[in-house]
Motif scaffolding. Structure first.
Motif, PDB file in Angstrom:
ATOM      1  N   ILE A 111       8.658 -29.553  40.268  1.00  0.00           N
ATOM      2  CA  ILE A 111       8.850 -30.745  41.101  1.00  0.00           C
ATOM      3  C   ILE A 111       8.320 -31.973  40.370  1.00  0.00           C
ATOM      4  CG2 ILE A 111       8.092 -31.912  43.218  1.00  0.00           C
ATOM      5  CD1 ILE A 111       8.208 -29.127  44.596  1.00  0.00           C
ATOM      6  N   VAL A 112       7.118 -31.878  39.834  1.00  0.00           N
ATOM      7  CA  VAL A 112       6.513 -33.010  39.115  1.00  0.00           C
ATOM      8  C   VAL A 112       7.378 -33.399  37.914  1.00  0.00           C
ATOM      9  CG1 VAL A 112       4.515 -33.747  37.751  1.00  0.00           C
ATOM     10  CG2 VAL A 112       4.164 -32.553  39.915  1.00  0.00           C
ATOM     11  N   ALA A 113       7.943 -32.412  37.230  1.00  0.00           N
ATOM     12  CA  ALA A 113       8.781 -32.670  36.053  1.00  0.00           C
ATOM     13  C   ALA A 113      10.186 -33.141  36.410  1.00  0.00           C
ATOM     14  CB  ALA A 113       8.866 -31.399  35.196  1.00  0.00           C
ATOM     15  N   GLY A 114      10.530 -33.153  37.705  1.00  0.00           N
ATOM     16  CA  GLY A 114      11.870 -33.570  38.121  1.00  0.00           C
ATOM     17  C   GLY A 114      12.919 -32.499  37.959  1.00  0.00           C
ATOM     18  N   GLU A 115      12.494 -31.254  37.772  1.00  0.00           N
ATOM     19  CA  GLU A 115      13.415 -30.137  37.568  1.00  0.00           C
ATOM     20  C   GLU A 115      13.690 -29.347  38.838  1.00  0.00           C
ATOM     21  OE1 GLU A 115      11.143 -28.044  34.673  1.00  0.00           O
ATOM     22  OE2 GLU A 115      11.532 -29.530  33.093  1.00  0.00           O
ATOM     23  N   HIS A 116      13.051 -29.712  39.926  1.00  0.00           N
ATOM     24  CA  HIS A 116      13.203 -29.026  41.211  1.00  0.00           C
ATOM     25  C   HIS A 116      13.099 -30.083  42.302  1.00  0.00           C
ATOM     26  CE1 HIS A 116      12.337 -26.317  44.578  1.00  0.00           C
ATOM     27  NE2 HIS A 116      12.691 -25.302  43.807  1.00  0.00           N
ATOM     28  N   ASP A 117      13.928 -29.956  43.328  1.00  0.00           N
ATOM     29  CA  ASP A 117      13.868 -30.909  44.430  1.00  0.00           C
ATOM     30  C   ASP A 117      12.565 -30.776  45.209  1.00  0.00           C
ATOM     31  OD1 ASP A 117      16.340 -32.064  43.979  1.00  0.00           O
ATOM     32  OD2 ASP A 117      17.392 -30.695  45.325  1.00  0.00           O
ATOM     33  N   SER A 121      -1.431 -23.691  45.106  1.00  0.00           N
ATOM     34  CA  SER A 121      -1.370 -23.645  43.637  1.00  0.00           C
ATOM     35  C   SER A 121      -2.178 -22.489  43.055  1.00  0.00           C
ATOM     36  CB  SER A 121      -1.853 -24.972  43.040  1.00  0.00           C
ATOM     37  OG  SER A 121      -3.258 -25.111  43.196  1.00  0.00           O
ATOM     38  N   GLN A 122      -3.045 -21.894  43.851  1.00  0.00           N
ATOM     39  CA  GLN A 122      -3.856 -20.783  43.373  1.00  0.00           C
ATOM     40  C   GLN A 122      -3.367 -19.424  43.871  1.00  0.00           C
ATOM     41  OE1 GLN A 122      -7.834 -22.180  44.594  1.00  0.00           O
ATOM     42  NE2 GLN A 122      -8.186 -22.655  42.456  1.00  0.00           N
ATOM     43  N   LEU A 123      -2.258 -19.421  44.601  1.00  0.00           N
ATOM     44  CA  LEU A 123      -1.747 -18.172  45.159  1.00  0.00           C
ATOM     45  C   LEU A 123      -0.892 -17.417  44.150  1.00  0.00           C
ATOM     46  CD1 LEU A 123      -0.766 -19.330  48.755  1.00  0.00           C
ATOM     47  CD2 LEU A 123      -2.934 -18.353  47.959  1.00  0.00           C
ATOM     48  N   ASP A 124      -0.843 -16.106  44.314  1.00  0.00           N
ATOM     49  CA  ASP A 124       0.003 -15.260  43.485  1.00  0.00           C
ATOM     50  C   ASP A 124       1.412 -15.193  44.068  1.00  0.00           C
ATOM     51  OD1 ASP A 124      -1.956 -14.573  41.596  1.00  0.00           O
ATOM     52  OD2 ASP A 124      -2.716 -12.947  42.876  1.00  0.00           O
ATOM     53  N   ILE A 172       2.588 -22.631  42.027  1.00  0.00           N
ATOM     54  CA  ILE A 172       2.220 -23.632  41.020  1.00  0.00           C
ATOM     55  C   ILE A 172       3.373 -23.905  40.060  1.00  0.00           C
ATOM     56  CG2 ILE A 172       1.137 -22.025  39.389  1.00  0.00           C
ATOM     57  CD1 ILE A 172      -1.008 -24.297  38.954  1.00  0.00           C
ATOM     58  N   ASP A 173       4.194 -22.884  39.778  1.00  0.00           N
ATOM     59  CA  ASP A 173       5.343 -23.083  38.896  1.00  0.00           C
ATOM     60  C   ASP A 173       6.399 -23.962  39.561  1.00  0.00           C
ATOM     61  OD1 ASP A 173       4.162 -21.466  36.898  1.00  0.00           O
ATOM     62  OD2 ASP A 173       4.922 -19.660  37.890  1.00  0.00           O
ATOM     63  N   VAL A 174       6.609 -23.768  40.854  1.00  0.00           N
ATOM     64  CA  VAL A 174       7.536 -24.634  41.602  1.00  0.00           C
ATOM     65  C   VAL A 174       6.993 -26.061  41.609  1.00  0.00           C
ATOM     66  CG1 VAL A 174       8.564 -25.094  43.861  1.00  0.00           C
ATOM     67  CG2 VAL A 174       8.392 -22.745  43.020  1.00  0.00           C
ATOM     68  N   VAL A 191      -0.281 -31.687  39.178  1.00  0.00           N
ATOM     69  CA  VAL A 191      -0.686 -30.385  39.721  1.00  0.00           C
ATOM     70  C   VAL A 191      -1.384 -29.584  38.632  1.00  0.00           C
ATOM     71  CG1 VAL A 191       1.567 -29.338  39.216  1.00  0.00           C
ATOM     72  CG2 VAL A 191       0.082 -28.302  40.918  1.00  0.00           C
ATOM     73  N   GLU A 192      -2.463 -28.965  39.017  1.00  0.00           N
ATOM     74  CA  GLU A 192      -3.125 -27.944  38.211  1.00  0.00           C
ATOM     75  C   GLU A 192      -3.697 -26.953  39.207  1.00  0.00           C
ATOM     76  OE1 GLU A 192      -7.393 -29.569  37.039  1.00  0.00           O
ATOM     77  OE2 GLU A 192      -5.819 -30.946  36.407  1.00  0.00           O
TER      78      GLU A 192
END
Length: 144
Positions: free
Chosen positions: A10-16, A72-75, A4-6, A31-32
């Motif tokens: 991505i959504v914020a444009g900080e990761h490809d 998004s719910q995985l650890d 979820i952090d990745v 994403v949530e």
């Protein structure tokens, strides 16, 4: 780093985004935990010989959204694989913005069920999909 952090990066444009998203032209827009949205501006490059958006493109769009919703719910250290993907094509699309909204219906310890609604620019549902995902841990998750 958790998936979820990745995805948030991505959504914020900080990761490809992943290469397949670039290839098809789809983008993650929100994403949530347990819910992800992808969008695609469908054009001529996405059409079948009949001139409509190819069903495989709709599957890719929905599969990406559903997989990311599950992930998004995985650890940290967990990953997953898709066990089954089912799509219903409800009406043809020739071009325009498509939105794939996916949400987790059931998140068990190992098996998850996810749904996705793909809508056109008018908000009309053009496809509906479900996916069964299996969470992998430990040695099964290594290298994935």
């Amino acid at each position: 780093m958790r998936s979820i952090d990745v995805f948030r990066a991505i959504v914020a444009g900080e990761h490809d985004p992943p290469p397949v998203a670039k290839l098809i032209g789809m983008r993650m827009t929100s994403v949530e935990a347990g819910a992800v949205t992808f969008e695609l501006d469908a054009g001529e490059e996405h059409t079948s010989p009949l001139g409509t958006v190819h069903g495989g493109i709709l599957c890719d769009l929905a599969d990406a959204a559903m997989g990311c919703a599950h992930a998004s719910q995985l650890d940290d250290g967990e990953t997953f694989t898709t066990l089954e993907l089912k799509m219903n094509f409800l009406k043809p699309v020739w071009s325009g913005r498509l939105v794939a909204d996916a949400r987790v219906l059931k998140a068990g310890r190992t098996i998850g069920l996810v749904e996705c609604r793909v809508t056109d620019e008018s908000g009309s549902m053009v496809a509906y999909g479900t996916s069964t995902c299996m969470t992998l841990r430990g040695a099964a998750a290594a290298g994935r």
